[in-house]
Design an enzyme around this catalytic site. Structure first.
Site, mmCIF file in Angstrom:
data_model
loop_
_atom_site.group_PDB
_atom_site.id
_atom_site.type_symbol
_atom_site.label_atom_id
_atom_site.label_comp_id
_atom_site.label_asym_id
_atom_site.label_seq_id
_atom_site.Cartn_x
_atom_site.Cartn_y
_atom_site.Cartn_z
ATOM 1 N NE ARG A 150 -3.743 1.891 2.829
ATOM 2 C CZ ARG A 150 -4.989 1.912 2.374
ATOM 3 N NH1 ARG A 150 -5.418 0.918 1.623
ATOM 4 N NH2 ARG A 150 -5.805 2.897 2.667
ATOM 5 C CG HIS A 198 -8.041 0.956 -3.485
ATOM 6 N ND1 HIS A 198 -7.495 -0.250 -3.079
ATOM 7 C CD2 HIS A 198 -8.597 1.504 -2.362
ATOM 8 C CE1 HIS A 198 -7.698 -0.404 -1.782
ATOM 9 N NE2 HIS A 198 -8.363 0.640 -1.336
ATOM 10 C CD GLN A 225 -13.246 -0.501 -1.534
ATOM 11 O OE1 GLN A 225 -12.577 -0.521 -0.505
ATOM 12 N NE2 GLN A 225 -14.510 -0.909 -1.574
ATOM 13 C CG ASP A 251 -13.031 7.304 -2.121
ATOM 14 O OD1 ASP A 251 -13.137 7.093 -0.899
ATOM 15 O OD2 ASP A 251 -11.958 7.163 -2.736
ATOM 16 C CB CYS A 274 -13.984 2.482 -0.651
ATOM 17 S SG CYS A 274 -13.111 4.052 -0.675
ATOM 18 N NE ARG A 297 -10.683 -3.926 0.155
ATOM 19 C CZ ARG A 297 -9.947 -2.930 0.655
ATOM 20 N NH1 ARG A 297 -10.541 -1.821 1.049
ATOM 21 N NH2 ARG A 297 -8.644 -3.028 0.705
#
Length: 354
Positions: free
Chosen positions: A141, A168, A171, A263, A303, A330
Site C-alpha cells: 500500500r 485501488h 476495493q 469516496d 469504500c 474486502r
C-alpha cells in the site's frame, strides 16, 4: 460396450484437461473456467480480462460460502507467508489481508516504513529481492504507483496493489462482489460515480465495461479522472458495447443509475488542499434528492472512511446502503486474489451468472 470412469480415463490420447472435463461431466461437477492466475501480479484491473475478473469473483463467492457459511477450514496458505508493506495507514486493507491470509493458514507480516528500511537505508529494489527470498507474496500500500511497477520488476513473487495513487483494485473487486450478491448479476447495471477522479474511480474505469456495466461519471472541473485512463475507458466502452458518460453534473450522472458511488474528497496526502476541495465539491454530496434521479432499485457504495459532506446520514445508513457488506467483502475478495495467485485451487461452487 458399457462406459464407466475407468474406460474414460484409460483413453490413450485423453489429456489431463480432458480428463478433468469428463470427470466434471460424469460427476455433475461445475465446469471450470480456463483461467490460470498462479504467479501473476495484481497492480491494476486493466491487466485482467473479463473472464479473469469473473473468476476472481467466483473464487471469492466460493471461499465465502465454504468458510463463512459452511464453517469449513481451508488451509490453502499453510506454510506460506505474506509481506504487507504499508506506507499509508489502513483499516479495511490491513484487516482483510491480515485476517484473511491467517484464516487460510498462512503467516502475514505487517511492515510499515518504521519497521523496515524501505526507501531510507535500503532501496526498493533491494527490499523487493529480500522479501522475495523470505515470503510467497508481497502486498504493498504505497503513495506512488511507479514504486509498485519497480517492485514487480525486481520481485520473484506475486506483487499485489493494496492501494496506490493511481489504482485501488482490491476495493473494486469487493464492490463488484457486493453488487453481484445484491443484484444476482453485474451485466447491464449502471454505475454512477459522483466525486473525485481518483484511484478508486480509475479502477472502476479499468474494469466496469468488461463486466457489461455502464458508467456515468460526475467530477468537478479540475478534478477529472486521468486523461490516459479516460481514453482507455472509452475504448473499452466501444469494445464491450457499454455506455459511458462524463459530466460535471451529479444529477445527470445519477439519472437512471442502479448504483451510486462516492469516496473521500480529500485523500491522504491532500490535507493541504482541503479548503479548495471542499469549495470545488459543493453540490456533490449524495442525498435522497440525488437518489430520486436514480433507478428504483438504487443502492449506495462507499469504500470508507466516510465523511458527512460526501454522503448524508439518510443515504449512508439507509436500507439501500451496502457499505458495511462492501467492507466485509474486502476480506473475501483479497482471499480470492491470494488463493488464485498462489495456489492451484479451483472454486467448487457452481459458477454464477455475472
Amino acid at each position: 460396450m458399457m462406459f464407466n470412469m475407468r474406460n474414460l480415463f484409460s483413453i490413450p490420447k485423453l489429456t489431463g484437461t480432458g480428463k478433468q472435463l469428463l470427470r466434471q461431466f460424469w460427476l455433475g461437477l461445475p465446469a471450470q473456467m480456463s483461467v490460470h492466475l498462479k504467479g501473476r501480479d495484481l497492480l491494476t484491473l486493466q491487466n485482467y480480462t473479463a473472464d479473469e475478473l469473473k473468476y476472481l469473483l467466483w473464487m471469492a463467492l466460493d471461499l465465502k460460502q465454504r468458510i463463512k457459511h459452511r464453517g469449513e477450514y481451508l488451509p490453502l496458505m499453510q506454510g506460506k507467508s505474506l509481506a504487507m508493506i504499508f506506507e499509508k495507514r489502513s483499516t479495511r486493507t490491513r484487516l482483510s489481508a491480515e485476517t484473511g491470509f491467517a484464516l487460510l493458514g498462512g503467516h502475514p507480516s505487517f511492515l510499515t516504513t518504521q519497521d523496515i528500511h524501505l526507501g531510507t537505508n535500503e532501496s526498493l529494489t533491494d527490499t523487493a529481492r529480500v522479501l522475495s527470498s523470505m515470503t510467497n507474496a508481497i502486498l504493498a500500500r504505497v503513495y506512488k504507483h511507479n514504486d509498485l511497477d519497480l517492485m514487480t520488476k525486481e520481485a520473484t513473487v506475486p506483487v499485489i496493489n493494496g492501494l496506490s495513487d493511481l489504482y485501488h483494485p482490491l476495493q473494486i473487486l469487493a464492490d463488484y462482489l457486493t453488487l453481484q450478491e445484491h443484484y444476482g448479476g453485474l451485466n447491464e447495471l449502471t454505475v454512477a460515480w459522483i466525486g473525485d477522479g481518483n484511484n478508486v474511480l480509475h479502477s472502476i474505469m479499468m474494469s466496469a465495461a468488461k463486466l457489461g456495466m455502464h458508467l456515468r461519471i460526475a467530477t468537478p472541473k479540475g478534478f477529472e479522472p486521468d486523461l490516459g485512463i479516460t481514453k482507455i475507458t472509452e475504448q473499452y466502452s466501444k469494445e464491450y458495447g457499454t455506455k459511458l458518460l462524463l459530466t460535471t453534473d451529479p444529477l445527470e450522472a445519477a439519472d437512471g443509475a442502479n448504483v451510486l458511488v462516492t469516496d473521500t474528497w480529500i485523500s491522504m496526502g491532500q490535507e493541504e488542499e482541503k479548503k479548495e476541495r471542499l469549495k470545488a465539491f459543493q453540490g456533490y454530496q449524495i442525498t435522497l434528492q440525488t437518489a430520486k434521479s436514480a433507478a428504483s432499485n438504487w443502492t449506495f457504495l462507499h469504500c470508507l472512511p466516510r465523511k458527512p459532506e460526501e454522503v448524508d446520514d439518510e443515504v449512508f445508513y439507509s436500507p439501500q446502503s451496502l457499505v458495511f457488506k462492501e467492507a466485509e467483502n474486502r476480506k473475501w475478495t483479497i482471499m480470492a486474489v491470494m488463493v488464485s495467485l498462489l495456489t492451484d485451487y479451483s472454486p467448487q461452487l457452481q459458477k454464477p451468472t455475472f
